[in-house]
Design a protein around this motif. Structure first.
Motif, short mmCIF file in Angstrom:
data_model
loop_
_atom_site.label_atom_id
_atom_site.label_comp_id
_atom_site.label_asym_id
_atom_site.label_seq_id
_atom_site.Cartn_x
_atom_site.Cartn_y
_atom_site.Cartn_z
N MET A 96 0.84 -1.17 0.00
CA MET A 96 0.00 0.00 0.00
C MET A 96 0.89 1.23 0.00
O MET A 96 1.81 1.33 0.79
CB MET A 96 -0.86 -0.01 1.26
N GLY A 97 0.57 2.14 -0.90
CA GLY A 97 1.37 3.34 -1.01
C GLY A 97 0.90 4.44 -0.07
O GLY A 97 -0.10 4.31 0.62
N PRO A 98 1.64 5.53 -0.07
CA PRO A 98 1.29 6.63 0.84
C PRO A 98 -0.05 7.30 0.48
O PRO A 98 -0.75 7.82 1.35
CB PRO A 98 2.45 7.60 0.70
N PHE A 99 -0.42 7.26 -0.80
CA PHE A 99 -1.68 7.88 -1.20
C PHE A 99 -2.88 7.08 -0.68
O PHE A 99 -3.88 7.66 -0.26
CB PHE A 99 -1.75 8.03 -2.72
N GLU A 100 -2.76 5.76 -0.72
CA GLU A 100 -3.85 4.93 -0.21
C GLU A 100 -4.01 5.09 1.30
O GLU A 100 -5.10 5.17 1.83
CB GLU A 100 -3.62 3.44 -0.55
N ILE A 101 -2.87 5.17 1.99
CA ILE A 101 -2.92 5.35 3.44
C ILE A 101 -3.54 6.71 3.77
O ILE A 101 -4.36 6.82 4.68
CB ILE A 101 -1.50 5.22 4.05
N ALA A 102 -3.17 7.74 3.03
CA ALA A 102 -3.75 9.07 3.26
C ALA A 102 -5.25 9.06 2.97
O ALA A 102 -6.05 9.67 3.71
CB ALA A 102 -3.04 10.10 2.39
N ALA A 103 -5.65 8.40 1.89
CA ALA A 103 -7.07 8.34 1.54
C ALA A 103 -7.86 7.61 2.63
O ALA A 103 -8.95 8.05 3.02
CB ALA A 103 -7.26 7.65 0.19
N ILE A 104 -7.31 6.52 3.14
CA ILE A 104 -7.98 5.78 4.21
C ILE A 104 -8.10 6.63 5.47
O ILE A 104 -9.13 6.65 6.14
CB ILE A 104 -7.24 4.45 4.49
N ALA A 105 -7.04 7.37 5.78
CA ALA A 105 -7.06 8.24 6.96
C ALA A 105 -8.11 9.34 6.81
O ALA A 105 -8.84 9.65 7.76
CB ALA A 105 -5.68 8.84 7.19
N ILE A 106 -8.21 9.93 5.63
CA ILE A 106 -9.18 11.00 5.40
C ILE A 106 -10.61 10.45 5.50
O ILE A 106 -11.47 11.04 6.16
CB ILE A 106 -8.93 11.68 4.04
N VAL A 107 -10.85 9.32 4.84
CA VAL A 107 -12.18 8.72 4.90
C VAL A 107 -12.52 8.33 6.33
O VAL A 107 -13.64 8.54 6.81
CB VAL A 107 -12.27 7.50 3.94
N GLY A 108 -11.55 7.77 7.05
CA GLY A 108 -11.76 7.41 8.45
C GLY A 108 -12.09 8.63 9.30
O GLY A 108 -12.93 8.57 10.19
N GLY A 109 -11.44 9.73 9.02
CA GLY A 109 -11.72 10.97 9.75
C GLY A 109 -13.14 11.46 9.50
O GLY A 109 -13.83 11.89 10.43
N PHE A 110 -13.59 11.39 8.24
CA PHE A 110 -14.96 11.79 7.93
C PHE A 110 -15.98 10.87 8.61
O PHE A 110 -17.00 11.33 9.13
CB PHE A 110 -15.20 11.81 6.42
N VAL A 111 -15.71 9.59 8.59
CA VAL A 111 -16.62 8.64 9.23
C VAL A 111 -16.69 8.90 10.73
O VAL A 111 -17.77 8.92 11.32
CB VAL A 111 -16.18 7.18 8.93
N TYR A 112 -15.55 9.13 11.34
CA TYR A 112 -15.53 9.40 12.78
C TYR A 112 -16.26 10.70 13.12
O TYR A 112 -17.03 10.76 14.08
CB TYR A 112 -14.08 9.46 13.29
N ALA A 113 -16.05 11.75 12.31
CA ALA A 113 -16.74 13.02 12.55
C ALA A 113 -18.25 12.84 12.40
O ALA A 113 -19.03 13.39 13.19
CB ALA A 113 -16.22 14.08 11.59
N GLY A 114 -18.66 12.09 11.40
CA GLY A 114 -20.09 11.84 11.22
C GLY A 114 -20.67 11.05 12.38
O GLY A 114 -21.79 11.32 12.83
#
Length: 70
Positions: free
Chosen positions: A1-19
């Motif tokens: 897994m590259g750094p872009f996938e990890i960043a995308a997962i982190a961003i999506v996880g942040g949105f899910v947590y905020a929701g």
């Protein structure tokens, strides 16, 4: 897994947590004004049903219905 996938997962996880936080915060918040409005509407509907029951069970209404059936 590259750094872009990890960043995308982190961003999506942040949105899910905020929701999820917003959902949990608003889960039990039923506004008092909304509750009062629903209770007053329920009371008005009970009064209307009571009025309709008294009309339908009235002997004059039953007599009129029997005359109309003839």
């Amino acid at each position: 897994m590259g750094p872009f996938e990890i960043a995308a997962i982190a961003i999506v996880g942040g949105f899910v947590y905020a929701g999820y936080e917003v959902y949990m915060k608003n889960k039990g918040n039923t506004g008092q004004a909304e509750l009062d409005a629903l209770q007053s509407e329920l009371q008005r509907l009970k009064e209307r049903v009571s009025t309709l029951e008294s009309i339908v069970t009235d002997k004059a209404y039953q007599l009129k219905d029997q005359i109309n059936k003839l």
